[in-house]
Design a protein around this motif. Structure first.
Motif, PDB file in Angstrom:
ATOM      1  N   GLY A 197       0.710  -1.284   0.402  1.00  0.00           N
ATOM      2  CA  GLY A 197       0.227   0.387   0.102  1.00  0.00           C
ATOM      3  C   GLY A 197       0.489   1.062   0.108  1.00  0.00           C
ATOM      4  N   ILE A 198      -0.082   2.425  -0.436  1.00  0.00           N
ATOM      5  CA  ILE A 198       0.809   3.900  -0.267  1.00  0.00           C
ATOM      6  C   ILE A 198       0.601   4.248   1.219  1.00  0.00           C
ATOM      7  CG2 ILE A 198       0.881   5.518  -0.631  1.00  0.00           C
ATOM      8  CD1 ILE A 198      -0.006   4.738  -3.953  1.00  0.00           C
ATOM      9  N   SER A 242      -5.859  -5.484  -2.540  1.00  0.00           N
ATOM     10  CA  SER A 242      -5.330  -6.445  -2.531  1.00  0.00           C
ATOM     11  C   SER A 242      -5.072  -6.838  -4.028  1.00  0.00           C
ATOM     12  CB  SER A 242      -7.286  -7.266  -2.063  1.00  0.00           C
ATOM     13  OG  SER A 242      -7.793  -7.497  -2.682  1.00  0.00           O
ATOM     14  N   GLN A 243      -6.285  -6.201  -4.712  1.00  0.00           N
ATOM     15  CA  GLN A 243      -5.947  -6.337  -5.926  1.00  0.00           C
ATOM     16  C   GLN A 243      -4.698  -5.669  -7.263  1.00  0.00           C
ATOM     17  OE1 GLN A 243     -10.076  -5.621  -6.486  1.00  0.00           O
ATOM     18  NE2 GLN A 243     -10.719  -6.389  -7.891  1.00  0.00           N
ATOM     19  N   SER A 266      -3.064  -2.609 -11.196  1.00  0.00           N
ATOM     20  CA  SER A 266      -3.145  -4.272 -10.992  1.00  0.00           C
ATOM     21  C   SER A 266      -2.648  -4.648 -11.844  1.00  0.00           C
ATOM     22  CB  SER A 266      -4.223  -3.712 -11.831  1.00  0.00           C
ATOM     23  OG  SER A 266      -4.743  -3.672 -13.467  1.00  0.00           O
ATOM     24  N   SER A 267      -2.490  -6.305 -11.430  1.00  0.00           N
ATOM     25  CA  SER A 267      -1.198  -7.389 -12.054  1.00  0.00           C
ATOM     26  C   SER A 267      -2.463  -7.664 -13.272  1.00  0.00           C
ATOM     27  CB  SER A 267      -1.021  -8.145 -10.712  1.00  0.00           C
ATOM     28  OG  SER A 267      -2.367  -8.889 -10.276  1.00  0.00           O
ATOM     29  N   SER A 302     -11.744  -2.042   5.973  1.00  0.00           N
ATOM     30  CA  SER A 302     -12.194  -1.875   4.358  1.00  0.00           C
ATOM     31  C   SER A 302     -12.981  -3.770   4.557  1.00  0.00           C
ATOM     32  CB  SER A 302     -11.256  -2.517   4.161  1.00  0.00           C
ATOM     33  OG  SER A 302     -10.264  -4.114   5.117  1.00  0.00           O
ATOM     34  N   LYS A 303     -13.192  -3.798   5.211  1.00  0.00           N
ATOM     35  CA  LYS A 303     -14.411  -4.868   5.890  1.00  0.00           C
ATOM     36  C   LYS A 303     -15.662  -4.644   6.010  1.00  0.00           C
ATOM     37  CE  LYS A 303     -10.834  -8.451   6.442  1.00  0.00           C
ATOM     38  NZ  LYS A 303      -9.377  -7.765   6.567  1.00  0.00           N
ATOM     39  N   GLU A 304     -15.497  -3.512   6.537  1.00  0.00           N
ATOM     40  CA  GLU A 304     -16.793  -2.907   7.486  1.00  0.00           C
ATOM     41  C   GLU A 304     -18.192  -2.608   5.953  1.00  0.00           C
ATOM     42  OE1 GLU A 304     -18.016  -2.430  10.351  1.00  0.00           O
ATOM     43  OE2 GLU A 304     -15.950  -3.438  10.588  1.00  0.00           O
TER      44      GLU A 304
END
Length: 781
Positions: A197-198, A242-243, A266-267, A302-304
């Motif tokens: 992340g940044i 995560s992507q 993105s990969s 982030s899951k909220e």
């Protein structure tokens, strides 16, 4: 999640539960026609929409096929007391559904739900929302076709920067430069890739402003005991997906400002992406723990789901509203008044849980300054009148309308601000004058100390040093000297919050009582009593009537505040009921005079006497608002106030409909419907300055001009419902017959009033509790 903010939020909500005592079976929704919809991209950041929640504000727009948004947060005060943005995010896609030649573009602010969407080709939808209860920004992207995504975090503070003349206006070094004042140095941020992340943050390690300020104001001996929110203040963000994985570091220039971009790429192709940007701010010396907590809390938040945030916004809109001409064309003047009144509430709601109150000069939604009329070519952090200097005359206009709208959770930050700085201001009164009181000047920093420049403005402008008329502690400034009474309005707003809701004001009693003590103790010490009455000289009629004797705005306000304090009857910490009853008898009466513009008529006078006029505000009208001594239903002679408005040759040419001016409020309280309506209509008309309908300015301050809308909101509320006389609830006292609709507002004594309006007729009136129905008066007579 960020446990500190979550705990603070739970405590704040718990303490405010009694405020939300009215609920309907089904929550109200604002008209869908209030949504802002754009079908073309914007030219630059001035064409942005506001979106936010909790204590985060974003300016979001689409430019040349990229999605961009600035990130601002409450409390981001640097070493110079600038309120810095965290940075700018840019989203770029390939193939690009937002290419300039692509179909189906739409940017929409869904006001009922508090978030923004962007629609493009291939059924692409981007949802941008802020979690109200966790300090996190969410980006959710879906589409029918696969694409690559680059999410860039852009910053312009990777290196230190020596500010140039004029740029210091964003700091608390002052609105003007002087050879006797240093130009500030902008300290750099730290930005790095961290765990894919940044991580970007600013950690204050120096105190150049505070050290200079305390030395210049003779406070070096007290400096270590003074509250200082800039000390070790640390703030920043962490953007992750995560992507996406770290890519190249790039550079560029946006408008006037060079930037460095850290890019997540993105990969592999995908038709959906999720990005989370967590934020944090607090004072700490443990930087490693601070960074670790930010990263971990961002991952949890982030899951909220969005559910709790949506429910909060729905409840927010249900607590109060004023809807005008709801079925009319968007070009209808009344429709725009109702819509933009709600957008003022929306911008305030984006900082409902901030530790610091929304700023009058742009709030969380400033943008690149050169896109502002007359704006300079500085960085996106710039705003005139600083990010950390609190101008009470302006800030008050953001708080007064929150009483009737029921937004007491938003008020809390302003109340807590004064609670935090009261110990500092007690030190000032004791150090300079030996008084057991507080000394609040007008232009104070978030420390409570007078702004560096304003404290010695005449000296810094080249005049001689102080003389006996301007002793240490008193601003040596033609505009602000002896202007100590503006904090009285915040005292009364706190007292009114108790009268409205039963709020426990005991935590704020030190602020209330020591602020009132200043006038009794300082002027008794200086002048003694004359026939048992205070002689309030030298005083000030706001910034206009200087070296004044018994300013109307001061004496009328003191009587109102003391009367409200006796009505509330709290747990006193300095005085007692008998003391305040005696104090009330010592306050001089409001002065009268023959009108300067019509000497055959009697007017409220701005003061019994004064030496010179410096600004242009008709301060005699403060007896109408905020103090309610004159107005519809009062026992005083209303004509004295009306004559003061219509026949005052000293200030009449400065009546106006923009910025902090209050004409529409005074006119509404005096029952002058047509004049009030004309100004309210102008103030709340859709903006012609910027693309978003509720961005105006800079007027006297900056863009977006939040106190312009605060003053407008007060005026509209007073046209609709007045509650400043006893137990009266006066409906439609200055309401035009061309406006129909419906409303719900709060009134004192835990009362909610709602009704439908057809011109000057009221139907479906509901007053809760019903015992208050007998207090309702319809019309101005």
């Amino acid at each position: 999640m960020n446990l500190k903010l979550l705990t603070k939020t739970i405590i704040a909500l718990g303490s405010l539960l009694p405020f939300f005592f009215i609920r309907h079976a089904q929550a109200i929704t604002l008209p869908s026609s209030y949504d802002t919809i754009w079908n073309s991209q914007s030219l630059n950041s001035a064409g942005s929409m506001p979106v936010g929640g909790g204590d985060i504000g974003l300016n979001a727009w689409v430019e040349n096929g990229d999605i961009l948004f600035y990130v601002a947060k409450s409390g981001t005060f640097d070493e110079n007391n600038s309120m810095l943005k965290l940075g700018r995010v840019r989203l770029s896609m390939s193939p690009n559904p937002f290419a300039m030649n692509a179909c189906c573009f739409e940017q929409r602010l869904l006001i009922n739900h508090g978030y923004v969407t962007f629609s493009g080709a291939n059924s692409t939808l981007i949802k941008l929302w802020v979690d109200v209860f966790h300090p996190v920004v969410h980006v959710e992207i879906t589409g029918s076709s696969q694409m690559n995504l680059t999410a860039s975090f852009e910053t312009w503070r990777t290196a230190g920067h020596q500010m140039v003349s004029g740029e210091q206006q964003q700091t608390s070094w002052g609105v003007n430069t002087s050879p006797k004042l240093p130009l500030p140095y902008q300290y750099p941020d730290t930005i790095q890739y961290n765990q894919n992340g940044i991580l970007n943050y600013h950690a204050n390690t120096e105190q150049p402003l505070f050290d200079f300020q305390t030395n210049a104001q003779g406070l070096s001996a007290e400096a270590k005991s003074l509250y200082n929110p800039m000390l070790n203040n640390t703030f920043g963000s962490y953007m992750v997906s995560s992507q996406l994985t770290p890519g190249a570091i790039t550079t560029g220039k946006y408008i006037d400002t060079n930037f460095t971009a850290y890019n997540l790429i993105s990969s592999q192709l995908s038709n959906s992406f999720k990005i989370c940007l967590g934020t944090a701010q607090n004072q700490t010396t443990d930087l490693e723990s601070w960074k670790s907590e930010l990263i971990s809390s961002t991952a949890l938040a982030s899951k909220e789901p969005q559910t709790d945030s949506l429910n909060w916004w729905h409840s927010f809109w249900d607590r109060s509203y004023i809807i005008i001409n709801p079925g009319s064309s968007p070009s209808d003047a009344g429709f725009q008044v109702g819509k933009n009144y709600q957008y003022f509430r929306y911008m305030m709601g984006c900082n409902a849980f901030g530790e610091w109150p929304t700023r009058f000069n742009g709030g969380l939604f400033t943008f690149d300054p050169s896109t502002v009329s007359g704006g300079p070519s500085f960085t996106p952090d710039y705003r005139k009148w600083s990010g950390g200097t609190f101008t009470a005359q302006n800030q008050r206009l953001l708080s007064w309308p929150l009483l009737k709208s029921g937004d007491f959770d938003i008020m809390k930050a302003q109340f807590d601000y004064y609670q935090r700085i009261t110990p500092n201001n007690r030190i000032l009164a004791r150090t300079y004058f030996g008084l057991n009181a507080t000394l609040f000047s007008e232009q104070i920093d978030n420390t409570g100390l007078p702004n560096v420049y304003e404290y010695d403005a005449n000296y810094y402008n080249g005049d001689s040093p102080r003389n006996s008329l301007y002793p240490p502690g008193i601003d040596y400034n033609d505009y602000l000297s002896y202007l100590q009474d503006t904090a009285n309005e915040f005292v009364d707003i706190i007292l009114q919050s108790n009268i409205y809701t039963g709020l426990n004001i005991d935590p704020y009693m030190p602020f209330i009582e020591y602020q009132l003590a200043w006038f009794d103790e300082y002027y008794t010490q200086r002048n003694g009593l004359v026939n048992g009455t205070l002689v309030i000289y030298p005083g000030s009629g706001q910034e206009t009537y200087k070296l004044a004797l018994n300013s109307a705005s001061t004496v009328s306000g003191l009587r109102k505040v003391i009367a409200d304090l006796l009505l509330v009857n709290p747990t006193y910490i300095k005085g007692n009921t008998s003391y305040y009853q005696g104090y009330l008898t010592r306050v001089p009466s409001t002065p009268l005079r023959q009108c300067p513009g019509a000497t055959s008529l009697t007017c409220v006078s701005p003061a019994s006497n004064y030496s010179f006029i410096e600004n242009n505000e008709p301060t005699a009208l403060y007896t109408v608002f905020p103090w309610g001594e004159y107005g519809l239903g009062t026992s005083t002679n209303l004509s004295y106030a009306i004559h003061a408005y219509l026949n005052d040759s000293e200030t009449a040419s400065w009546h106006g409909s923009v910025g902090w001016r209050q004409d529409q409020i005074w006119l509404a309280r005096m029952g002058l419907t047509d004049m009030a309506t004309a100004i309210t209509t102008s103030r709340l008309a859709d903006s012609t300055d910027y693309r978003f309908s509720a961005f105006k300015g800079p007027n006297y301050d900056w863009s977006p001009d939040i106190n312009h809308y605060g003053s407008s909101a007060i005026g509209l509320q007073e046209q609709l419902m007045q509650t400043f006389v006893g137990d009266d609830i006066r409906l439609l006292p200055a309401w035009p017959s061309s406006w129909t609709g419906y409303f719900k507002l709060l009134a004192p004594n835990k009362t909610t009033v709602s009704a439908n309006i057809t011109g000057t007729d009221v139907t479906n009136l509901e007053v809760i509790p019903s015992s208050r129905l007998s207090d309702v008066i319809i019309g101005s007579s």
